[in-house]
Design a protein around this motif. Structure first.
Motif, short mmCIF file in Angstrom:
data_model
loop_
_atom_site.label_atom_id
_atom_site.label_comp_id
_atom_site.label_asym_id
_atom_site.label_seq_id
_atom_site.Cartn_x
_atom_site.Cartn_y
_atom_site.Cartn_z
N PRO A 24 8.03 22.03 -7.04
CA PRO A 24 8.11 23.30 -7.76
C PRO A 24 9.53 23.65 -8.20
CG PRO A 24 6.62 23.52 -5.91
CD PRO A 24 7.26 22.17 -5.78
N VAL A 25 10.54 23.13 -7.48
CA VAL A 25 11.94 23.37 -7.86
C VAL A 25 12.46 22.25 -8.75
CG1 VAL A 25 14.29 23.62 -6.99
CG2 VAL A 25 12.39 24.72 -5.79
N LEU A 26 12.20 21.00 -8.36
CA LEU A 26 12.74 19.86 -9.10
C LEU A 26 12.05 19.64 -10.44
CD1 LEU A 26 13.25 17.10 -6.38
CD2 LEU A 26 15.02 18.42 -7.54
N CYS A 27 10.72 19.85 -10.47
CA CYS A 27 9.91 19.55 -11.66
C CYS A 27 10.09 18.09 -12.08
CB CYS A 27 10.28 20.48 -12.81
SG CYS A 27 10.05 22.22 -12.45
N ALA A 28 10.03 17.20 -11.09
CA ALA A 28 10.26 15.78 -11.34
C ALA A 28 9.00 15.03 -11.77
CB ALA A 28 10.84 15.11 -10.09
N PHE A 29 7.82 15.64 -11.59
CA PHE A 29 6.57 14.93 -11.85
C PHE A 29 5.78 15.57 -12.98
CE2 PHE A 29 7.61 13.21 -7.76
CZ PHE A 29 7.06 11.94 -7.76
N LEU A 30 5.22 14.70 -13.82
CA LEU A 30 4.24 15.12 -14.81
C LEU A 30 2.85 15.22 -14.19
CD1 LEU A 30 5.26 12.87 -17.82
CD2 LEU A 30 5.13 15.35 -17.89
N GLU A 31 2.53 14.26 -13.35
CA GLU A 31 1.25 14.20 -12.68
C GLU A 31 1.46 13.66 -11.28
OE1 GLU A 31 -1.20 11.60 -14.97
OE2 GLU A 31 -1.37 12.98 -16.69
N VAL A 32 0.69 14.16 -10.33
CA VAL A 32 0.68 13.63 -8.96
C VAL A 32 -0.74 13.18 -8.66
CG1 VAL A 32 1.07 14.13 -6.52
CG2 VAL A 32 2.55 15.16 -8.26
N TRP A 33 -0.87 11.94 -8.23
CA TRP A 33 -2.19 11.33 -8.05
C TRP A 33 -2.55 11.27 -6.56
CZ3 TRP A 33 0.56 7.08 -11.15
CH2 TRP A 33 0.69 7.48 -12.49
N GLY A 34 -2.66 12.46 -5.94
CA GLY A 34 -2.84 12.52 -4.50
C GLY A 34 -4.05 11.79 -3.98
N GLY A 35 -5.24 12.12 -4.48
CA GLY A 35 -6.45 11.49 -3.99
C GLY A 35 -6.47 10.00 -4.24
N GLU A 36 -6.12 9.59 -5.45
CA GLU A 36 -6.11 8.18 -5.79
C GLU A 36 -5.07 7.42 -4.95
OE1 GLU A 36 -6.99 4.58 -7.25
OE2 GLU A 36 -8.14 6.42 -7.53
N ALA A 37 -3.92 8.04 -4.71
CA ALA A 37 -2.88 7.38 -3.91
C ALA A 37 -3.35 7.15 -2.49
CB ALA A 37 -1.60 8.21 -3.92
N LEU A 38 -4.03 8.12 -1.90
CA LEU A 38 -4.53 7.96 -0.53
C LEU A 38 -5.62 6.90 -0.48
CD1 LEU A 38 -4.58 11.68 0.59
CD2 LEU A 38 -3.03 9.89 1.40
N ARG A 39 -6.47 6.83 -1.50
CA ARG A 39 -7.48 5.77 -1.54
C ARG A 39 -6.83 4.40 -1.64
NH1 ARG A 39 -10.21 9.78 -4.49
NH2 ARG A 39 -9.38 9.04 -6.48
N ARG A 40 -5.81 4.31 -2.48
CA ARG A 40 -5.09 3.05 -2.63
C ARG A 40 -4.40 2.66 -1.32
NH1 ARG A 40 -3.83 -1.91 -4.84
NH2 ARG A 40 -1.58 -2.25 -4.74
N ALA A 41 -3.81 3.64 -0.63
CA ALA A 41 -3.16 3.36 0.65
C ALA A 41 -4.15 2.86 1.68
CB ALA A 41 -2.45 4.61 1.15
N ASP A 42 -5.35 3.43 1.68
CA ASP A 42 -6.38 2.98 2.61
C ASP A 42 -6.76 1.53 2.33
OD1 ASP A 42 -8.22 3.76 4.78
OD2 ASP A 42 -9.77 3.34 3.29
N GLU A 43 -6.82 1.16 1.05
CA GLU A 43 -7.10 -0.23 0.69
C GLU A 43 -5.99 -1.15 1.17
OE1 GLU A 43 -7.53 -0.23 -3.49
OE2 GLU A 43 -9.42 0.92 -3.49
N VAL A 44 -4.73 -0.70 1.04
CA VAL A 44 -3.61 -1.51 1.51
C VAL A 44 -3.70 -1.71 3.02
CG1 VAL A 44 -1.10 -1.53 1.82
CG2 VAL A 44 -2.07 -0.88 -0.40
N ASP A 45 -4.02 -0.66 3.77
CA ASP A 45 -4.17 -0.80 5.22
C ASP A 45 -5.24 -1.82 5.56
OD1 ASP A 45 -2.20 0.97 6.16
OD2 ASP A 45 -3.52 2.71 5.88
N ALA A 46 -6.33 -1.81 4.83
CA ALA A 46 -7.41 -2.76 5.10
C ALA A 46 -6.96 -4.19 4.79
CB ALA A 46 -8.63 -2.39 4.27
N ARG A 47 -6.20 -4.36 3.74
CA ARG A 47 -5.73 -5.70 3.39
C ARG A 47 -4.74 -6.22 4.42
NH1 ARG A 47 -3.74 -5.01 -2.68
NH2 ARG A 47 -3.29 -7.25 -2.45
N VAL A 48 -3.84 -5.35 4.88
CA VAL A 48 -2.90 -5.76 5.92
C VAL A 48 -3.64 -6.12 7.20
CG1 VAL A 48 -1.02 -4.96 7.41
CG2 VAL A 48 -0.97 -4.46 4.95
N ALA A 49 -4.63 -5.31 7.59
CA ALA A 49 -5.40 -5.58 8.80
C ALA A 49 -6.15 -6.90 8.71
CB ALA A 49 -6.38 -4.44 9.06
N ALA A 50 -6.51 -7.29 7.48
CA ALA A 50 -7.23 -8.54 7.28
C ALA A 50 -6.29 -9.74 7.24
CB ALA A 50 -8.03 -8.48 5.98
N GLY A 51 -4.98 -9.49 7.38
CA GLY A 51 -4.02 -10.58 7.43
C GLY A 51 -3.36 -10.91 6.11
#
Length: 374
Positions: A24-51
């Motif tokens: 709100p102060v910096l105004c550095a972002f046009l868009e923030v992809w919160g839900g999609e980013a968390l889904r992507r992170a969950d996929e990364v965790d699964a890939r790491v866990a799979a080796g």
């Protein structure tokens, strides 16, 4: 995260929380992809866990502008998680030195009344404020190096034509903004041609000898920089000398490039007569080739001025010391060079021969390791 001490979902969630608090102060972002980013992170965790071996597993990154994901493929493949699109100049900003985020005008994290530089404005502000460790950028006239200098982070522009770029003029090259040379090097190891995701250093990432030879130029022979950014950059160069990383040498002739301003404009303008632009490019390429025949690096201030206010740069454009290397295509890096009297950062620009991005990053890394940074 690769070792299991942290989960990508946790790290990305923390980055999103920082963005929610600060943007709100910096105004550095046009868009923030919160839900999609968390889904992507969950996929990364699964890939790491799979080796699966992901060199940048779960690292939150920001991409430049709404179309930034088009060039972020190698980073996503390496395990990065894109959390949002950073601000770029909006309509009515012909001088391209401030961004327009979803919540307003992007500000410099060090002084809200000053611009962060552009056009990778939001990328530099987000990295400098610690919202993400890496942000992608594009550099057509200094658009990575200038905001890096004015926000006090590292900014690398790759060799022209070495990495894919949507810019048909050939002036713009991809780049990265990072808080440390190590982080910028991690980006380079992933995106460099024919490197895959190998974490072993490229041949030119570890100089066989130190100190490297370097030529200092305050003005490239044509610019008219203010005294303070020149003094700050020269002091930063002196710290590299004192740390045994570079030695300053005198070239046989004083480096004097042709002012690329008109050539850059002609190359960017459809239908323009490019005869003179080709002459300037050829002349500067000859002079730089002669310089790099016997010298490893060229050092200059990154910008000719301190960060200006949001009203604009008046008669002095911030590109004076950077766009020559968009026209020539040489790789260049801005390294933090300290702070001016106004409390804002300045930068030292390092320029290397074609394809020697690793050399620039190695010098920046040595500066950090030997305590020779800003």
């Amino acid at each position: 995260m690769r070792g299991g001490a942290l989960r990508a979902v946790e790290v990305v969630a923390e980055a999103l929380e920082r963005i929610e608090r600060a943007d709100p102060v910096l105004c550095a972002f046009l868009e923030v992809w919160g839900g999609e980013a968390l889904r992507r992170a969950d996929e990364v965790d699964a890939r790491v866990a799979a080796g699966e071996r992901l060199p940048l597993a779960g690292v939150p990154i920001a991409v430049k502008g709404r179309h930034g994901l088009r060039t972020a493929g190698p980073l996503l493949t390496a395990g990065c998680v894109a959390v949002g699109a950073t601000s770029v100049p909006g309509p009515g900003t012909p001088w391209q030195t401030w961004g327009l985020g979803a919540r307003g005008r992007t500000v410099n994290p060090w002084r809200a009344d000053r611009t962060p530089g552009g056009s990778s404005a939001g990328a530099a502000a987000a990295v400098a404020a610690g919202l993400v460790p890496l942000a992608t950028g594009g550099d057509g006239a200094g658009s990575v190096r200038i905001p890096a200098a004015w926000c006090g982070v590292a900014g690398l522009k790759a060799t022209g034509g070495l990495l894919p770029s949507p810019d048909r003029t050939g002036l713009a090259a991809p780049g990265v903004l990072a808080r440390t040379a190590a982080d910028a090097t991690a980006w380079w190891r992933v995106v460099r041609p024919s490197s895959g995701a190998d974490e072993a250093p490229a041949p030119d990432e570890a100089p066989a000898r130190l100190p490297l030879s370097a030529v200092w130029s305050p003005d490239l022979g044509f610019a008219r920089p203010d005294p303070e950014p020149v003094a700050l950059a020269r002091s930063a160069a002196g710290r590299l000398v004192d740390a045994g990383i570079v030695r300053l040498v005198r070239p046989p002739e004083r480096l004097s490039l042709l002012d690329p301003a008109a050539a850059w404009t002609a190359l960017r303008t459809p239908g323009a007569d490019r005869t003179d632009a080709r002459r300037v490019r050829a002349g500067n390429n000859r002079r730089l080739a002669g310089l790099f025949t016997g010298t490893d690096l060229l050092l200059t201030p990154t910008t000719p001025t301190a960060p200006h206010g949001h009203q604009g740069p008046n008669d002095v454009y911030s590109t004076a010391l950077t766009w020559a290397f968009n026209v020539s295509g040489h790789p260049a890096l801005s390294l933090p060079a300290g702070f001016g009297a106004d409390g804002c950062p300045a930068g030292l620009q390092l320029v290397a021969p074609y394809g020697r991005e690793g050399l620039l990053l190695a010098v920046a890394g040595e500066a950090e390791r030997r305590g020779a940074g800003a």
